[in-house]
Each structure stands twice: as C-alpha cells, then as structure tokens.
Motif scaffolding. Structure first.
Motif, PDB file in Angstrom:
ATOM      1  N   ARG A  30       0.816  -1.203   0.000  1.00  0.00           N
ATOM      2  CA  ARG A  30       0.000   0.000   0.000  1.00  0.00           C
ATOM      3  C   ARG A  30       0.854   1.258   0.000  1.00  0.00           C
ATOM      4  O   ARG A  30       0.450   2.290  -0.549  1.00  0.00           O
ATOM      5  CB  ARG A  30      -0.923  -0.005   1.214  1.00  0.00           C
ATOM      6  N   PRO A  85      -5.287   5.361  10.015  1.00  0.00           N
ATOM      7  CA  PRO A  85      -6.130   4.151  10.119  1.00  0.00           C
ATOM      8  C   PRO A  85      -5.799   3.106   9.070  1.00  0.00           C
ATOM      9  O   PRO A  85      -6.389   2.017   9.093  1.00  0.00           O
ATOM     10  CB  PRO A  85      -7.543   4.710   9.915  1.00  0.00           C
ATOM     11  N   HIS A  86      -4.877   3.401   8.158  1.00  0.00           N
ATOM     12  CA  HIS A  86      -4.561   2.477   7.069  1.00  0.00           C
ATOM     13  C   HIS A  86      -3.294   1.677   7.319  1.00  0.00           C
ATOM     14  O   HIS A  86      -2.966   0.801   6.520  1.00  0.00           O
ATOM     15  CB  HIS A  86      -4.413   3.256   5.753  1.00  0.00           C
ATOM     16  N   PRO A  88      -1.180  -1.200   9.026  1.00  0.00           N
ATOM     17  CA  PRO A  88      -1.434  -2.435   9.788  1.00  0.00           C
ATOM     18  C   PRO A  88      -0.702  -2.426  11.120  1.00  0.00           C
ATOM     19  O   PRO A  88       0.163  -1.582  11.387  1.00  0.00           O
ATOM     20  CB  PRO A  88      -0.918  -3.535   8.850  1.00  0.00           C
ATOM     21  N   ARG A 126      -4.769   4.650  15.623  1.00  0.00           N
ATOM     22  CA  ARG A 126      -5.746   3.985  14.760  1.00  0.00           C
ATOM     23  C   ARG A 126      -4.976   3.080  13.818  1.00  0.00           C
ATOM     24  O   ARG A 126      -4.087   3.531  13.108  1.00  0.00           O
ATOM     25  CB  ARG A 126      -6.546   5.016  13.962  1.00  0.00           C
ATOM     26  N   GLU A 128      -5.096  -0.719  11.336  1.00  0.00           N
ATOM     27  CA  GLU A 128      -5.903  -1.681  10.600  1.00  0.00           C
ATOM     28  C   GLU A 128      -5.814  -3.021  11.318  1.00  0.00           C
ATOM     29  O   GLU A 128      -4.766  -3.675  11.326  1.00  0.00           O
ATOM     30  CB  GLU A 128      -5.374  -1.809   9.166  1.00  0.00           C
ATOM     31  N   THR A 130      -6.195  -6.772  11.814  1.00  0.00           N
ATOM     32  CA  THR A 130      -6.324  -7.992  11.014  1.00  0.00           C
ATOM     33  C   THR A 130      -6.556  -9.222  11.867  1.00  0.00           C
ATOM     34  O   THR A 130      -7.251 -10.142  11.447  1.00  0.00           O
ATOM     35  CB  THR A 130      -5.055  -8.185  10.164  1.00  0.00           C
ATOM     36  N   HIS A 135      -3.404  -7.141  17.387  1.00  0.00           N
ATOM     37  CA  HIS A 135      -4.063  -5.976  17.988  1.00  0.00           C
ATOM     38  C   HIS A 135      -3.704  -5.853  19.457  1.00  0.00           C
ATOM     39  O   HIS A 135      -3.385  -4.749  19.945  1.00  0.00           O
ATOM     40  CB  HIS A 135      -5.577  -6.101  17.808  1.00  0.00           C
TER      41      HIS A 135
END
Length: 388
Positions: A30, A85-86, A88, A126, A128, A130, A135
């Motif tokens: 990305r 937020p994008h 990971p 924030r 992403e 998965t 997390h």
C-alpha cells in the motif's frame, strides 16, 4: 542549550529508527510498489506517509550543515503513522517502538510539548486490525509508551488533566469489553495504572519531604495528585465512570440496585473488578504518602483523602452484594487510612465501624421475633350439685 555531542547522538538514534520505519512501510504494497524507481523518474507522487519519512531523513542527513530540525518535526513521521487508520499493526508497532526508545534513552530533544504530542498520538492510535493477537500486541505497546511518558523526567511538567487522560486510556484497556481483554493484557494495563500513580505520588512525597530542593514543577506535582486520587475514589464507588467504562459498566451501580431485582453473577464480577482496582490503588497511594499526607504542602491531597475517599469506602461497605475479596481489601484500606489520618476523619470513624463491622452481620445480630403467647384455656365450670 543542547550540546553538539548530544545533537549528534540524537540524530543518529532518530535516523536508526526512522530507517526501520521506512523499511516497514516499504514492506507493505500500500505504501510502496516494485515500480517506485520508475515512478520517481516519472515524478509520480509518493505516498504521504512515505514522503514525510523520507523528508525527515533528508533533513537529518543534512542537518550537520543546515539549520537544526525542530523537535516536533522529528516526531512527525512516527505520529502520522500511529494516527493513520490504514497502517497495519506491525507498522504501527514499529512507530510506537520508536517513541518508546526516545523516552527510555531520554533524548535531549524530548520536552513537555513532545511528551504531549507522543501521548496524544498514542492515545489516538488507529490501526488496521487484522487479527486479535497483533491488535493486543499493539495495545501492550501503547501501554508501555504511556507509562514511559509519565516516567520521563519531563513528565513532571505535564498538566493534571493530561495525566488523567493517560490514566483513563489505560483504564479503558483494562476494563473494556465486550469482548473483554485477555488476562495478560488486563493485568498489564492494571499494573501500568499502578506504576503511573506510584510515580506521581512518589514525586509529591519527595516535594513534601524536602520542599526546598530543586524540584521540577513542585506546585504542579502536588496539584496533579488531587484529581488522580479523586478518580481512584470514583473507581472504588463505581461513580462518574460510566462514560469511561460505558462498554461494560452495568446500568445499575452500587446504591442504585433495586432490591427486588437479582444481580447476575457476571455483573457482580465486573463491578467487583472495578471496586478492587480502586481499592488497590487507594491502598498503594496511602502507603506511599504515609505521614506526608499531614504536611502543609500536601493539603490538596489530604482534602480528598479525608473527604471523598472515606465516602467511597463507606459506600462500598454498605453495598448489599459485595465480593469477599473486595471486602477484605476494603478492611485493609480502611485500617491503613485510619492509621495515618485518624485525627482528620473522626466523624467518619463511627460510620466505618458500622458499615464494615455491623452491616455485614446485621441479619445475624437481629434478635429473634418474640413468641406469641397461647391463649389460656378457661377452666371448666364446676359441676352443679344435685338437689336432694
């Protein structure tokens, strides 16, 4: 003023973690592609996060001959990655690790403003999500960074409201749900809260023991402890924390429970968890302060310790449904508070005795109901003599 040697060491340290961050971004399609060299020749725009990181790298490499890079600009790539937020979880963890190393190695460019920026970005992280394992790993790293902000020597300059926000963030992680955190993450967050409050009140104790020493922000160190102790009182009584713990706190708190409505075991356990955390924190604070609570400089702390804290303890002691572990911790905290502040809580001592020693046994102390005496049976009439 920062010396040239410190500037060189800080620049090398920031560059090392900046390279790690750039490598983590490059590893994700990305933020980077295999055609990035062709795109550079065609003047294709770079990803914004990558552009910020590369721009800082160029500034740091040329800072030996040019102007010095501003402190907040040094942190900007890490802040933007954490807040995106994008990104990971692995990339966010790399940026958080950079924060943690800057704090632990006590880089000379870290001041109160940098601490605020680091803590704000960390609390506003924030990422992403998965999988749950990565997390929770990032949440554990967030806890480490927040504790590092409070432990840093410049953390003594942070305002009380900001310190409370940091404590609230760790409290959310420890008591959030559903889904509830794992036992390891919950224990880590609770230990982080204890470490933060221990740091704050140890600094206040140092000011009380030696008020003439050269402390950093001595007045603020004392004033920061009052709201912190007030929050502990709210945890003990489960009051004023509904917004913070809205995701799991029952709608009925202590003192508002309908006696005719049964309380579910899960609700009891969760409420007891909040009670127990507050009692452990209160016990720790009183143990740290001890006799310094009575020092004139600690008047803001003593005011809360002799007003809000006894009220919270009495409220919990009068609860109808109370876990036995919570009650044992309550007895220990009451005894400790009475030991050091008995002269200031004499009106509450009788309430303590009644709430702690009488209320739990009120049923066994109730005298038996008097027996209803039986109605005496009237004597039979005497036989009438026969006439002769």
């Amino acid at each position: 003023a920062m010396s040239d040697a410190e500037d060189v060491l800080d620049r090398k340290l920031v560059l090392s973690y900046l390279h790690c961050l750039i490598l983590a971004l490059r590893s994700n399609n990305r933020f980077s592609s295999k055609n990035r060299f062709v795109d550079a020749l065609l003047d294709e725009p770079e990803n914004p996060l990558m552009s910020i990181a590369l721009g800082l790298r160029n500034d740091l490499c040329s800072s030996g001959t040019g102007p010095r890079v501003a402190e907040l600009d040094v942190l900007r790539p890490f802040v933007e990655v954490v807040r995106s937020p994008h990104t990971p979880a692995p990339i966010t963890a790399v940026a958080l690790q950079g924060f943690l190393q800057f704090l632990e190695l006590k880089c000379s460019f870290i001041d109160a403003k940098c601490l605020e920026q680091i803590s704000f970005a960390t609390m506003d992280a924030r990422l992403e999500v998965t999988d749950s394992q990565s997390h929770e790993a990032v949440l554990g790293k967030i806890i480490e960074v927040l504790v590092g902000c409070v432990r840093h020597p410049r953390g003594a300059e942070l305002p009380s409201q900001h310190l409370l926000k940091i404590v609230h963030a760790c409290c959310k992680i420890a008591l959030s749900g559903p889904p509830e955190p794992t036992e390891l993450l919950r224990r880590t967050a609770e230990q982080a809260i204890q470490d933060m409050l221990s740091i704050m009140f140890n600094r206040a104790r140092a000011v009380a023991l030696n008020p003439n020493a050269n402390h950093i922000n001595p007045t603020g160190l004392i004033e920061n402890c009052g709201p912190a102790l007030q929050f502990v009182c709210e945890l003990i009584s489960c009051e004023s924390v509904r917004g913070l713990l809205a995701s799991f706190t029952p709608q009925r708190v202590l003192g508002e429970t309908n006696p005719t409505t049964p309380i579910s075991p899960a609700m009891n356990v969760r409420t007891s968890r909040v009670n127990l955390l507050g009692l452990q924190l209160a016990h720790q604070i009183v143990m740290i302060m001890q006799d310094t609570l009575l020092a004139p400089v600690c008047a803001p702390i003593l005011r809360v310790a002799t007003d809000a804290l006894p009220c919270a303890l009495i409220k919990v002691a009068r609860a109808r449904h109370l876990n036995i572990v919570v009650r044992c911790s309550l007895l220990t905290t009451v005894r400790l508070l009475t030991t050091y502040t008995s002269l200031h809580i004499q009106p509450q001592l009788l309430s303590f005795i009644i709430a702690v020693h009488v209320v739990p046994f009120d049923k066994s102390l109730t005298p038996p109901a008097p027996t209803i005496p039986l109605t005496p049976t009237p004597d039979p009439p005497a036989p009438t003599p026969f006439a002769v």
